[in-house]
Design an enzyme around this catalytic site. Structure first.
Site, short mmCIF file in Angstrom:
data_model
loop_
_atom_site.label_atom_id
_atom_site.label_comp_id
_atom_site.label_asym_id
_atom_site.label_seq_id
_atom_site.Cartn_x
_atom_site.Cartn_y
_atom_site.Cartn_z
N ASP A 62 -1.78 6.67 6.33
CA ASP A 62 -2.31 5.61 5.99
C ASP A 62 -3.47 5.28 7.16
O ASP A 62 -2.50 3.83 8.16
CB ASP A 62 -2.85 5.12 4.83
CG ASP A 62 -3.28 3.78 4.13
OD1 ASP A 62 -4.24 3.12 5.02
OD2 ASP A 62 -3.31 3.26 3.14
N TRP A 82 0.68 -0.95 -0.18
CA TRP A 82 0.01 0.18 0.08
C TRP A 82 0.83 1.12 0.00
O TRP A 82 0.95 2.60 -0.40
CB TRP A 82 -0.86 -0.20 1.58
CG TRP A 82 -2.03 -1.34 1.21
CD1 TRP A 82 -1.93 -2.17 1.91
CD2 TRP A 82 -2.95 -1.53 -0.05
NE1 TRP A 82 -2.68 -2.75 1.47
CE2 TRP A 82 -3.11 -2.87 0.25
CE3 TRP A 82 -3.14 -0.91 -1.30
CZ2 TRP A 82 -4.77 -3.46 -0.64
CZ3 TRP A 82 -4.21 -1.24 -2.03
CH2 TRP A 82 -5.22 -2.56 -1.64
N LYS A 93 -11.98 -1.56 7.10
CA LYS A 93 -11.24 -2.78 7.95
C LYS A 93 -11.55 -2.79 9.41
O LYS A 93 -11.95 -3.54 10.35
CB LYS A 93 -10.34 -1.99 7.75
CG LYS A 93 -9.02 -3.40 6.56
CD LYS A 93 -8.54 -2.42 5.55
CE LYS A 93 -8.64 -2.80 3.92
NZ LYS A 93 -7.09 -2.83 3.44
#
Ligand SMILES: *Cc1c(COP(=O)(O)O)cnc(C)c1O
Length: 361
Positions: free
Chosen positions: A172, A102, A196
């Site tokens: 993030d 990511w 999530k």
């Protein structure tokens, strides 16, 4: 119907009490005669939902008043592009710590718009640790420094934030939002795909310091400009209404049932320790991450034998422990143990692992 223990990395398990409230309110939200799914986003009833969601997020995360909260769509992946479009607009430089896929995707997207620098990386050891970086490593006039605070695929997390001085730090937090307290004031911006730890897929949450809004490049599409959404309280167009409603229920659960993020952290630490302690004592199962950098949310592990891994994943699923297969880039197994995974789920998983180890010696 029996519910499984779902160890999916995302979309992931939600608190059962949240799902029950949503079920109860499905056909008639608090006497409105409609589902939240059917409601006009401009209605008074819906306005109260989105405002309450923001107020709760601000309260639970202790977000300072000079930060905007934006409820967007497009996933965390869209942020990889929105960040450079909006913020890479001074020197056109930005610094990245490549701690996994990511983080690398964020870097690659920024590299399309400006001078993206890799200041540190743990690629040499399959991202199994958080690489150190020093003040002198940073680009002095960078527009921002980006980190992925919790690395969902590899199971590492930052426990110490880099000192970036006046350069805004962007985090993030897709896979660790609401898992423990975080000092928002240390960041220029935080963002997360909600699926999530915050709610269902479809909602992306951005928390951004006000002075960073309003400097987007001229080419920035209206919908990708933070100012558009900040000026319109996330109501420039139709927001992801139902996902925001579920996020509000999740925040109520954290505030009222858990008692806030300090308690959430304590529960998460206890829960993760159940699994890590077992991994450290097992002859068969091994964690893949340096101990000091272990994630509280995503726990990758291997047996060292691919066939045995596959057998384990299959038998675990049959026993009601689902989605334990590791990410395709790492192999092995990964247990994602987000906020909504009860500690019993992890205890039962460990009992299952012990029995599997005994039976497959
Ligand atoms: C899942 C995830 C993403 C991608 O999120 P999408 O909402 O699917 O775009 C980005 N970063 C991290 C850390 C993630 O866990």
């Amino acid at each position: 119907m029996a519910r499984v223990y779902n160890f999916s990395a995302g979309p992931s398990t939600l608190p059962e009490s949240v799902l029950r409230i949503a079920a109860d309110e499905m056909l008639d939200y608090q006497g409105s005669g409609q589902s939240v799914m059917e409601m006009s986003h401009r209605s008074k009833t819906y306005d109260a939902i989105i405002k309450e969601c923001e107020a709760l997020l601000r309260e639970v995360m202790n977000i300072p008043s000079n930060y905007k909260v934006l409820f967007l769509q497009g996933g965390a992946s869209s942020q990889f592009g929105m960040i450079p479009l909006n913020l890479m607009n001074g020197s056109g430089k930005a610094d990245f710590n490549i701690t996994g896929q990511w983080a690398n995707k964020a870097y690659q997207e920024s590299a399309r718009y400006g001078e993206a620098h890799i200041v540190a990386s743990s690629k040499d050891k399959t991202f199994s640790y958080i690489p150190a970086w020093k003040a002198e490593d940073f680009t002095e006039d960078a527009d921002f420094v980006h980190i992925c605070v919790n690395n969902t695929i590899y199971g590492t997390r930052f426990t110490e934030l880099p000192e970036t001085g006046n350069v805004p730090l962007i985090g993030d937090i897709s896979s660790c939002a609401l898992s423990e307290p975080i000092d928002v004031s240390k960041f220029g911006m935080l963002y997360a795909g909600a699926q999530k730890n915050m709610g269902p897929a479809g909602l992306t949450v951005v928390i951004i310091r006000e002075d960073l809004i309003g400097n987007a490049r001229d080419i920035t599409p209206t919908m990708f400009n933070y100012k558009t959404h900040a000026d319109n309280d996330s109501m420039f167009n139709t927001p992801p209404c139902y996902a925001i409603y579920i996020c509000k229920l999740v925040l109520e659960w954290i505030k009222n049932e858990i008692g806030g993020l300090e308690n959430m952290k304590e529960i998460n630490e206890k829960k993760a320790a159940v699994l890590y302690d077992f991994l450290d004592s097992s002859e068969m199962f091994k964690g893949t991450v340096e101990k000091k950098d272990r994630s509280l949310m995503n726990v990758p592990f291997v047996t060292g034998n691919e066939e045995l891994d596959a057998k384990f994943v299959k038998e675990a699923a049959a026993a009601g422990f689902i989605n334990l297969k590791g990410h395709r880039s790492v192999g092995g197994m990964r247990a994602s143990i987000y906020n909504a995974m009860p500690i019993e789920g992890v205890e039962k998983l460990v009992a299952f692992m012990k029995a599997f180890e005994e039976n497959n010696k």
